[in-house]
Design an enzyme around this catalytic site. Structure first.
Site, mmCIF file in Angstrom:
data_model
loop_
_atom_site.group_PDB
_atom_site.id
_atom_site.type_symbol
_atom_site.label_atom_id
_atom_site.label_comp_id
_atom_site.label_asym_id
_atom_site.label_seq_id
_atom_site.Cartn_x
_atom_site.Cartn_y
_atom_site.Cartn_z
ATOM 1 N N ASP A 1 -2.856 26.097 -3.584
ATOM 2 C CA ASP A 1 -3.770 26.129 -2.445
ATOM 3 C C ASP A 1 -3.440 27.353 -1.597
ATOM 4 O O ASP A 1 -2.298 27.546 -1.184
ATOM 5 C CB ASP A 1 -3.573 24.835 -1.637
ATOM 6 N N ASP B 1 -10.550 27.659 -2.379
ATOM 7 C CA ASP B 1 -9.198 28.222 -2.300
ATOM 8 C C ASP B 1 -8.128 27.303 -2.891
ATOM 9 O O ASP B 1 -6.963 27.398 -2.536
ATOM 10 C CB ASP B 1 -8.856 28.530 -0.839
ATOM 11 N N GLU B 2 -8.522 26.443 -3.794
ATOM 12 C CA GLU B 2 -7.586 25.417 -4.246
ATOM 13 C C GLU B 2 -7.909 25.018 -5.686
ATOM 14 O O GLU B 2 -9.069 24.852 -6.030
ATOM 15 C CB GLU B 2 -7.773 24.226 -3.306
HETATM 16 MG MG LIG Z 1 -6.179 26.194 1.589
#
Ligand SMILES: [Mg+2]
Length: 406
Positions: A17, A112-113
């Site tokens: 993440d 984003d992960e």
């Molecule tokens: Mg994040």
């Protein structure tokens, strides 16, 4: 009385993440923002909310999804940036590119992960070493911080990431998951929001350990099926696979004998021949398989199929061993065989990962060489000595390789 705990998952899942992703991108564009409390979000005079905020702002109590006006009340010195989603998706794409070049089974859970399923890779590679090196590569190439968590399920891996933030890496040793989770508050479980937390706390469930100790039937009576799911998650049980975005395909070959046979040696040689062809097909289409199926039809049309999950590969050797092992296990020796089939499923793109998933680089070079000969002279130009024995038993038979969606 509490039930016996469910079996813990034996998978290897990495979760990564990006740390305050939008803020990190803004800081890369404008390094003057480093060290300042930064908020990316909507304007504070209207109904804007915080999309992302730096750890300096978090220290003052700011968090994402909070109204921007409220964030400024807590942290008046914060720098507000309205955000540039084009740039964020560009960086997200860059990360996706780096990761999908390295690993075939990955799931992007958000911009984003992502999750990686590294199960089986430890036979060739240290999973932890692989994951930490990939993390380092992402940071080196994007210039953005990212945190890594590794454990045996998606849930535990994500929770692990949470405990390693910001810009950290942490692994929960196999077998330590339940002890790792026990002291953490229930809201650390992904999906347990503020409302559920209140509800769980009311039931006396404050820590994940309380859920572990709870009676699962009682949890289900009170909370419905999500009560049971929570209990399973709290025990690091295997629920929720890593879903790749790739379309899954399967390839298979089968052959009917004109004269039924129970010559085991010849049958095995035929399996070798079919695996060779299919594996070649895999490599030329730059794919890996994670599942081998063997099909046997006896003279009375009684048909049996068995499959086995394996670590991703496109290597002849491992696929042959697996196919033969399945075949030996399922074959009724005295019954004549009418049809034999081999299939590979759970295919994912990943031709370039050949070396990554195989310990013997030499074997890979040999395959590259034989593949090159096949390209030049056709798929039948080269084969192992064992496969030649099979041909004597094929009388006017067909060898049909089919590529189909599964
Ligand atoms: Mg994040």
């Amino acid at each position: 009385m509490a039930q016996a705990p469910p079996a813990r998952s034996e998978r290897t899942i990495a979760h990564m993440d990006m740390d305050c992703f939008f803020v990190s991108v803004e800081r890369k564009k404008d390094p003057k923002l480093n060290g300042l409390p930064v908020i990316v979000g909507g304007p504070s005079n209207r109904r804007g909310v915080v999309a992302s905020c730096s750890y300096e702002a978090r220290a003052k109590g700011v968090h994402s999804a909070m109204p921007t006006a409220q964030a400024f009340a807590l942290c008046p010195e914060a720098v507000l940036i309205s955000g540039n989603f084009g740039a964020y998706s560009e960086y997200s794409e860059q990360v996706k590119q780096i990761v999908s070049e390295a690993v075939p089974v990955l799931e992007f859970a958000s911009i984003d992960e992502f999750y990686l399923d590294l199960t089986g890779m430890d036979r060739f590679f240290g999973c932890w070493q692989f994951a930490t090196e990939l993390r380092a590569k992402i940071m080196r190439e994007t210039g953005l911080p990212i945190t890594l968590g590794m454990a045996n399920t998606k849930t535990v891996a994500k929770i692990t990431t949470g405990t390693a933030k910001p810009c950290g890496e942490r692994m929960v040793e196999p077998g330590q998951e339940v002890a790792f989770l026990a002291p953490l508050p229930v809201q650390q479980i992904p999906g347990v929001g503020p409302q559920s937390t209140i509800e769980l706390n009311k039931l006396g469930l404050k820590l994940i350990g309380d859920i572990q100790q709870a009676d699962v039937d009682h949890l289900e009576r009170v909370l419905g099926i999500s009560g049971r799911i929570l209990w399973l998650k709290a025990h690091a049980a295997d629920i929720g696979a890593v879903h790749t975005h790739y379309e899954r395909k399967s390839i298979s070959a089968e052959e009917t004998f004109m004269a039924d046979t129970n010559d085991t040696k010849a049958l095995e040689a035929l399996i070798t021949a079919m695996v060779e062809k299919l594996a070649y097909q895999l490599r030329t289409s730059e794919r890996l398989t994670a599942c081998v199926t063997v099909k046997v039809r006896y003279s009375n049309f009684d048909t049996h199929e068995q499959q086995q999950r394996i670590a991703y590969t496109a290597q002849d050797g491992e696929l042959m061993e697996t196919a033969k092992a399945i075949f030996r296990k399922m074959l009724h020796k005295n019954r004549p065989v009418r049809l034999l089939g081999v299939g590979f499923s759970q295919l994912v793109p990943g031709g370039i990962q050949l070396n990554l998933f195989d310990d013997a680089e030499e074997k890979s070079k040999l395959l590259q060489a034989t593949d090159a000969i096949r390209h030049l002279h056709g798929a039948n130009a080269i084969g192992r000595a064992a496969t030649l024995q099979a041909s004597g038993h094929r009388k006017g038979t067909r060898l049909a390789g089919t590529v189909s969606s599964s």
